[in-house]
Design an enzyme around this catalytic site. Sequence first.
Site, short mmCIF file in Angstrom:
data_model
loop_
_atom_site.label_atom_id
_atom_site.label_comp_id
_atom_site.label_asym_id
_atom_site.label_seq_id
_atom_site.Cartn_x
_atom_site.Cartn_y
_atom_site.Cartn_z
N HIS A 355 37.96 -14.94 86.62
CA HIS A 355 37.52 -15.96 85.66
C HIS A 355 36.56 -16.98 86.28
O HIS A 355 36.63 -18.18 85.93
CB HIS A 355 38.73 -16.67 85.04
CG HIS A 355 39.80 -15.71 84.62
ND1 HIS A 355 39.68 -14.86 83.55
CD2 HIS A 355 41.01 -15.43 85.17
CE1 HIS A 355 40.76 -14.10 83.44
NE2 HIS A 355 41.57 -14.43 84.42
N CYS A 356 35.71 -16.54 87.19
CA CYS A 356 34.74 -17.45 87.84
C CYS A 356 35.42 -18.63 88.53
O CYS A 356 34.84 -19.71 88.64
CB CYS A 356 33.69 -17.97 86.85
SG CYS A 356 32.67 -16.69 86.16
#
Length: 399
Positions: A355-356
Site C-alpha cells: 500500500h505504498c
Amino acid sequence: MGSVRKDFPTIRKGLGIYLDSACQSLRPDQVIRAMDGYYEGFPACGGRSVHAMATKVSVAVDDCRSALASFFGTDDPECYIFTKNATEGLNTAAFGLGLKRGDVVVTTDAEHNSNHVPWLHLGETVGIERRFSKSGPTGEFDMESFKSCMDRNVKVVSVQHSNNVTGCSVPVRAVTEIAHDYGATVVIDGAQAAPHMPVDLKRIDADIYCFSAHKMLGPSGMGVMYGKREVLERMRPLTLGGGTVGLATYDSVTLAPVPDRFEAGLLNYAGIIGTKAAVDYLSRIGMDEIEAWDTALMKRAMGNLEDIKNLHFVGPDQPGKRCGVLSFNIDGLISHDIAMMLDSMSGVMIRSGMHCAHPFYVSRAVDGSARASTYLYNSPEEIDIFTDTVRKIAETFGE
Ligand SMILES: Cc1ncc(COP(=O)(O)O)c(C=O)c1O
C-alpha cells in the site's frame, strides 16, 4: 445511507462488491453527468479565451474553488490549487518551500511514500535532515515521540492526517500548534482523511493540506493542494509555463498571482467540474454521517472476523480509529492470494501488498497485508459477504 447506492452505476449493474475505496472511490451519476456536461456543452479552456464557452469554463473553475473553500471551512477560494493528485501537492510543497542543507523535516514513521520519498530525495540532493516521530505498535501517533523531534531547526512538519494501512489519525490541530510554536511550516497529507471525516482547515490551521479528489467520489487524476495565502506566496511552483506568469520577456519573468502560478498549462477542466459535483454530493450527505457510517461498517466487519484465530488485524482494534480501512493478514497466506480468492469466490474487490507504505511494513518485518476499505455506498450485507468469504479462506487455506 442505503439510498445513496442507487446513484452509483457499478452498484446498480451489480459489478461486484467494491472494498477498495482507500485507493479510489466509485463515482455517482452526479459526478459522471457533470463531466459529460462539460465535454458535451462547453469543452473549452478556462482563464484564457474570452468567448462564451471559455467564460463558462472559467466560471465553473471558480465555482469549484468556492465549493472547496466552503467544504473545508476557509475564506479564500483562491488558496485551493488544482493538482493531479495528492502526490503532486506534496511534491509541490516539498520542493517549493526553499529548504536548505541542515533544515530539519519531521514526519511520522508511517507515512505513505508520497509524503516520504520527496523528503528522502531532498535529503540526498539538498542535505535536509529527517526526523521520524515513532508510532505505537498498532500504528497510533505518539505525541511524546513527536515532541522529542521538535526544536528550532525544524523547518517543516509534514504528517498524514489519517493512515492508509491502519486508519490511525494524527491529532493535526495539536501537532500544528506545537509546530507553529517552533516556527515550522505544517504540511498535511489529507488523502485518507478528507474523504472520511469533517475537515475544518481553519481550525486545524495547517499551512498546506493536500488531498485527492478521486478518493472522495471525484474524477481520476484530480487532487487539490490548499495553502494559506502567505505560505503559497513564498513557495516556488513545481512546474512553470503557460498560465503561471504575469509577463515574460526574453530574459525575465514575473509570476502570476496565486493560484495561477501553480497551475501550469491547460487544466483538467472536466476533472475540476467533476470535483465540484463530488464535493456537492458529499456536502449534501454530510461528513459526520459518512464518518459514522464507515465506523458502523468497520464495527460489523471487525466483529464478524474477531474470532478467526489465524487472522490478524494490522492497526488498532477500535473500529472508530480505522477511518474506513481494515488491513489484515491470515497465517500461511500472502496478501495477493487473499485478494484474488475474495475476487474469484465472491466478487469482493480489495487491495493487497504494501500500500505504498513500505517503511512501515519493512520496519515491522511484515510482508504487506490485505486491505478492505469502505465508503458511504457500502452496505452491511456487502460486509457480511466479505467477512463470510474471508472466514472460508482462512479455514480452508490458512495455517
Ligand atoms: C495517505 C496517503 N497519502 C497519499 C496518497 C497518494 O494519493 P494520490 O494517489 O492521490 O497521489 C495516498 C494514496 O493512496 C494515501 O493513502
